[in-house]
Structures are given as structure tokens and as C-alpha cells.
Design a protein around this motif. Structure first.
Motif, short mmCIF file in Angstrom:
data_model
loop_
_atom_site.label_atom_id
_atom_site.label_comp_id
_atom_site.label_asym_id
_atom_site.label_seq_id
_atom_site.Cartn_x
_atom_site.Cartn_y
_atom_site.Cartn_z
N GLN A 220 0.75 -1.06 -0.08
CA GLN A 220 -0.22 0.14 -0.15
C GLN A 220 0.76 1.26 0.01
O GLN A 220 0.65 2.04 -0.62
N LEU A 221 1.92 1.27 0.88
CA LEU A 221 2.93 2.35 0.51
C LEU A 221 3.43 2.60 -0.62
O LEU A 221 3.33 3.98 -1.11
N ALA A 222 3.76 1.56 -1.22
CA ALA A 222 4.23 1.63 -2.66
C ALA A 222 3.07 2.36 -3.71
O ALA A 222 3.63 3.16 -4.49
N GLU A 223 1.98 1.94 -3.50
CA GLU A 223 1.20 2.20 -4.34
C GLU A 223 0.71 3.83 -4.02
O GLU A 223 0.37 4.35 -4.98
N GLU A 224 0.57 4.14 -2.83
CA GLU A 224 0.18 5.43 -2.36
C GLU A 224 1.17 6.58 -2.87
O GLU A 224 0.56 7.63 -3.10
N ARG A 225 2.37 6.26 -2.59
CA ARG A 225 3.37 7.38 -3.13
C ARG A 225 3.88 7.39 -4.51
O ARG A 225 4.02 6.48 -5.00
N PRO A 226 3.76 8.54 -5.26
CA PRO A 226 4.49 8.55 -6.46
C PRO A 226 5.90 8.21 -6.44
O PRO A 226 6.53 8.45 -5.47
N LEU A 227 6.32 7.69 -7.61
CA LEU A 227 7.69 7.49 -7.93
C LEU A 227 8.60 8.53 -7.44
O LEU A 227 9.70 8.20 -7.12
N GLU A 228 8.36 9.68 -7.96
CA GLU A 228 9.02 10.78 -7.57
C GLU A 228 9.27 10.91 -6.08
O GLU A 228 10.57 11.49 -5.47
N TRP A 229 8.46 10.72 -5.27
CA TRP A 229 8.51 10.62 -3.76
C TRP A 229 9.64 9.70 -3.37
O TRP A 229 10.54 10.24 -2.48
N PHE A 230 9.91 8.60 -4.10
CA PHE A 230 10.77 7.66 -3.55
C PHE A 230 12.24 8.16 -3.92
O PHE A 230 13.35 8.17 -3.49
N ARG A 231 12.26 8.77 -5.09
CA ARG A 231 13.30 9.33 -5.94
C ARG A 231 13.94 10.47 -4.88
O ARG A 231 15.08 10.58 -4.61
N ASP A 232 12.88 11.18 -4.49
CA ASP A 232 13.53 12.36 -3.65
C ASP A 232 13.83 12.27 -2.12
O ASP A 232 14.46 12.92 -1.65
N ASN A 233 12.93 11.11 -1.61
CA ASN A 233 13.34 11.15 -0.16
C ASN A 233 14.10 9.69 0.34
O ASN A 233 14.76 10.09 1.23
N VAL A 234 14.30 8.84 -0.65
CA VAL A 234 15.09 7.59 -0.13
C VAL A 234 16.26 7.36 -1.03
O VAL A 234 17.18 6.38 -0.63
N ILE A 235 16.68 8.03 -2.14
CA ILE A 235 17.81 7.86 -2.65
C ILE A 235 18.91 8.87 -2.38
O ILE A 235 18.60 10.07 -2.64
N VAL A 249 22.03 5.32 -4.38
CA VAL A 249 21.84 4.26 -3.77
C VAL A 249 20.44 4.28 -2.92
O VAL A 249 20.26 5.49 -2.36
N TYR A 250 19.73 3.17 -2.46
CA TYR A 250 18.75 3.15 -1.56
C TYR A 250 19.57 2.58 -0.39
O TYR A 250 19.71 1.25 -0.34
N TYR A 307 16.25 -0.13 -7.46
CA TYR A 307 15.33 -0.15 -6.57
C TYR A 307 14.02 0.76 -6.97
O TYR A 307 12.86 0.10 -7.05
N LEU A 308 14.33 1.69 -7.99
CA LEU A 308 13.25 2.61 -8.47
C LEU A 308 12.40 1.59 -9.51
O LEU A 308 11.42 1.63 -9.57
N GLN A 309 13.29 0.91 -10.20
CA GLN A 309 12.50 0.23 -11.35
C GLN A 309 11.75 -0.97 -10.70
O GLN A 309 10.60 -1.17 -11.25
N THR A 310 12.07 -1.54 -9.73
CA THR A 310 11.42 -2.67 -9.10
C THR A 310 10.31 -2.01 -8.20
O THR A 310 8.98 -2.60 -8.68
N VAL A 311 10.29 -1.07 -7.57
CA VAL A 311 9.22 -0.27 -7.20
C VAL A 311 7.96 -0.11 -8.29
O VAL A 311 6.84 -0.35 -8.22
N ASP A 312 8.61 0.62 -9.37
CA ASP A 312 7.67 0.96 -10.29
C ASP A 312 7.03 -0.03 -11.11
O ASP A 312 5.83 -0.32 -11.29
N THR A 313 7.92 -1.39 -11.37
CA THR A 313 7.53 -2.42 -12.17
C THR A 313 6.76 -3.51 -11.33
O THR A 313 5.71 -3.95 -12.00
#
Length: 427
Positions: A220-235, A249-250, A307-313
Motif C-alpha cells: 500500500q505504501l508503494a501504491e500511495e506514493r508517487p515514484l518521484e517521492w521515492f526518488r526524492d526521499n530515499v535515494i 543508492v537506496y 530499487y526504483l525500477q522494482t518499485v515501479d514495475t
């Protein structure tokens, strides 16, 4: 800057950790009268908890020097048989008795999800008496120089295919948790290419094949957050002076904090009990705590692109179950899998990959004959129990080995286990 701050805090704490450890050793010295008092044990316990709570945990060892084959204890030698910048392939070479039967050759694809492959030590240990075991030993991305290039989901799939080629015919592959998707994708690519070195079977355990089924908090966390959020906050870039300086890296410590926050109360209670065991001088219970957290708190970084490709795909687009996943610009056709047997394993209480997510592989692998499929759902275990622990040893592992042996011998149709030892001709 967050990663740099994390590194700086560890560096600042290093002298205090050293002082705490030295004081603990001095207090626990048998010649010190304090060592035999309640106050001394309490003080030493507090110092050990402080030191362990602030240290950086190194990569653990597998530590499997021997196993038992046909009732005889034999030595096991850990050898690297294949190397790439982001992964080593380890072979647990057994010195088996003369005339020993040919055991199944198994490639275990360990998760690249923050922990080292040694998290599957129990998995390897359980399979060693009845199998020739190889495992992927993923490299901490912060230790890989930028000059070695990038590593993404396509590279992961390529690595799996290359390792299967290296191991040759009659290999069985197991994907534990996160690798379930790239392992299934790799087998689909090999089958579409009519690759003669496709594995005899693939076993997918607690993996996110289709996270739309029974979604968990992680999904649910992965679905709720846009991919940009992960790129900006955990990379984050790897800080100096690590070999992977400036690689995006993550970080493993972020992944670990996420896992721990899901069961924070359980971890706090575990440390409170550890303190009490130390004060009571209960060495066995304290050692079990040390062994578990030495493994659990040892983490590694993942490349940002993987990491980002896995989250997205996997978690956002659900590309594999939708038939939209690509590899090197080519669509992955899971229906092309016809000669590789499929076993899926799930845990009833899995809070990482919900019940049904791994079973979904049967829905999308339409070309596999019915007699080459099996699904097993283990009652009363969570995610970790799917591949480790007493129920894995007693109930899950024997079914995996039996399934592989059946494929190796091309036996009559395998009945598919549903739950708790019950079998049925249908899933």
C-alpha cells in the motif's frame, strides 16, 4: 545529506562505543568483585545494550563447515564459482560419500532487499543434506565503484540467466521473496528463446508476483506514493570514503528502519528481555538474541536504478501479472514457460507478501502442464518462517526437495499440496 549525517553520527559514536565496551569487559572480569554483584551485572548489561545499539554490523559469515549426508558427517567448502561486479555465486561444495546418489542441483536466488544472503543461512543449512546448493551473494552497492556501471532490474534478470548457464543443465532455481519476479521473468525469457539450459523447476517463496492480491502495508505504501517521492526521499549518494562514493543508492539503514517500524514494539521488548537475560546471567537466551540481531541489523545498499525500477514495475504498475513487463525492450511472455515445473510456497501470516501474491504465478504461467505445478501454503508462519525456522525444516523443505526430485526423475503427475499437508489434484 542524510546519508552523510548517518555516517558522521557513527563516526562520532565510535569512541563512546569503545569506552563502553572496555568498561563492560573490565566489570565482567572474574577478578573484579563487581562482576559477581547485581549492580555489576546491571551496569555491564546496560553498557552492552548501548554498544550493540550504536554499532555498525558487518556482513555475517555463512559458517556452514559441515553437514550430514546419508547419516555421515561430511565437510562443506564455500567457494565462489562465478563473479560479477554486483554479485558472487557461492557453491557449498560437499565432500559426499562414495556411491552417493545424485542430488538435485539448486540455485538459490537470495533477496536483494537490504539484507545479505546470509539471511538464508538456515535455508541453505536445511537443504545441504539432500541437495547440491549454490546461492547468490549480492554485493553491497556502496562497495562497488561508479566505474563498474549501473545495475537495474534488466541486469538482475541477465545475472540469473548467466548463472543458470554457468551451472548447466538439470538445475533447479529457488527465488526467495523479492527475487520471485526476476526469477520468473528470467525463466520466461529463457523459455521464449528455447534455451536448452532452462531450469528443471522454479520454486517461488513468499514473492510479490501480483501485489494487487491481498495487499500488505508494504504494498500500500508503494501504491500511495508517487515514484518521484521515492526518488526524492530515499535515494542518496554514497558518502566518502566508501568505494562506491557518489553512487546513487537506496541505503540499507533506511530499509532496516522501515522493517523495524512495522514491528517496533516487538523489537523493543526483545531488547528489554535481552537486558534482563544479561542481568540474570542467562547466557543461552542472550546468545540467541545476539545471533539474531547480528544478522538482522547487518544491511547493505541497493542501486537506485534497481530499487526504483522494482518499485515501479512490481509494486506500482504490476507489469508482470498484466503481461506488460519488458526485458531489454522485449515483452516478457510468462505463457512461454512450458518445460519448467512450478512450485509456489506461501505463509499464512505473511505481512510482507500477502497470501495469494505468490500463488498468482500459476495464473500467468498458462503453458505449464497441470502435473508440473504445485502450491503449498504453510499455516501459522509469517514471512521469515516461509524460508527459515522449524516449520521450514520439517514441513516446507521436504516438499521442495521431493518436488525437485520428482521433476528430475520425470515421475508421474505431482499432486499439489494446499495447506498443512493436505493434497489435491487442483490448486
Amino acid at each position: 545529506m542524510y546519508y552523510q549525517f548517518y555516517e558522521m553520527s557513527h563516526a562520532m559514536m565510535a569512541p563512546w562505543r569503545a569506552v563502553a565496551d572496555q568498561m563492560r569487559l573490565a566489570i565482567q572480569n572474574p577478578l573484579n568483585p563487581l562482576a559477581h554483584t547485581y549492580f555489576g551485572r546491571t551496569f555491564a548489561a546496560g553498557l552492552e545494550v548501548l554498544e550493540r545499539s550504536t554499532r555498525r554490523y558487518a556482513k555475517p559469515e555463512f559458517g556452514l563447515p559441515e553437514t550430514v549426508v546419508d547419516g555421515e558427517t561430511v565437510s562443506v567448502h564455500e567457494r565462489i564459482v562465478w563473479k560479477r561486479p554486483f554479485c558472487n555465486l557461492i557453491h557449498f561444495e560437499r565432500v559426499v560419500p562414495a556411491g552417493h546418489r545424485k542430488d538435485p542441483k539448486i540455485l538459490i536466488v537470495a533477496p536483494m532487499s537490504g539484507h545479505y544472503a546470509t539471511l538464508l543461512r538456515g535455508t541453505v543449512e536445511t537443504l545441504l543434506p539432500s541437495a547440491d546448493v549454490y546461492i547468490t551473494d549480492w554485493i553491497d552497492a556502496r562497495m562497488v565503484p561508479l566505474s563498474e556501471g549501473s545495475f537495474d532490474l534488466d541486469d538482475y534478470i541477465d545475472y540469473v540467466i548467466e548463472m543458470l548457464h554457468h551451472l548447466g543443465p538439470n538445475t533447479h532455481v529457488i527465488g526467495v521473496c523479492q527475487p520471485a519476479v526476476p526469477v520468473l521473468a528470467a525463466v520466461a525469457v529463457m523459455e521464449a528463446n528455447e534455451d536448452p539450459l532452462s531450469p528443471l523447476s522454479m520454486t517461488l517463496m513468499g514473492g510479490p508476483i501480483d501485489t494487487r492480491v491481498n495487499p500488505t502495508g508494504v504494498n500500500q505504501l508503494a501504491e500511495e506514493r508517487p515514484l518521484e517521492w521515492f526518488r526524492d526521499n530515499v535515494i542518496m549518494p554514497v558518502p566518502w570514503p566508501q568505494p562506491g562514493f557518489m553512487r546513487l543508492v537506496y541505503p540499507g539503514f533506511l530499509q532496516l528502519s522501515g522493517f523495524m517500524s512495522m514491528n517496533l514494539d516487538r523489537h523493543l521488548i526483545a531488547h528489554k528481555e535481552f537486558f534482563a537475560h544479561l542481568v540474570k546471567n542467562d547466557g543461552d537466551a542472550a546468545e540467541k538474541h545476539r545471533d539474531f540481531y547480528d544478522e538482522y541489523l547487518a544491511v547493505m545498499d541497493m542501486t537506485a536504478e534497481f530499487y526504483l525500477q522494482t518499485v515501479d514495475t512490481v509494486f506500482k504498475k504490476h507489469s508482470l501479472p498484466k503481461g506488460e513487463m519488458m526485458h531489454r525492450g522485449r515483452a516478457i511472455d510468462t505463457g512461454a514457460i512450458r518445460k519448467v515445473a512450478l512450485l509456489t510456497v506461501e505463509g499464512e501470516n505473511d505481512d510482507i507478501s500477502g497470501v495469494g501474491q505468490t500463488h498468482a504465478a500459476h495464473t500467468i504461467c498458462t503453458g505449464i502442464p497441470e502435473h508440473m505445478r504445485m502450491h503449498y501454503m504453510q499455516p501459522d508462519v509469517g514471512h521469515y518462517g516461509v524460508f527459515n525456522g522449524s516449520r521450514f525444516r520439517k514441513e516446507i523443505a521436504p516438499r521442495i526437495v521431493a518436488f525437485m526430485n520428482a521433476q528430475s526423475r520425470a515421475e508421474p503427475p505431482v499432486r499439489r499440496v494446499i495447506k498443512g499437508g493436505k493434497s489435491s489434484p487442483g490448486v
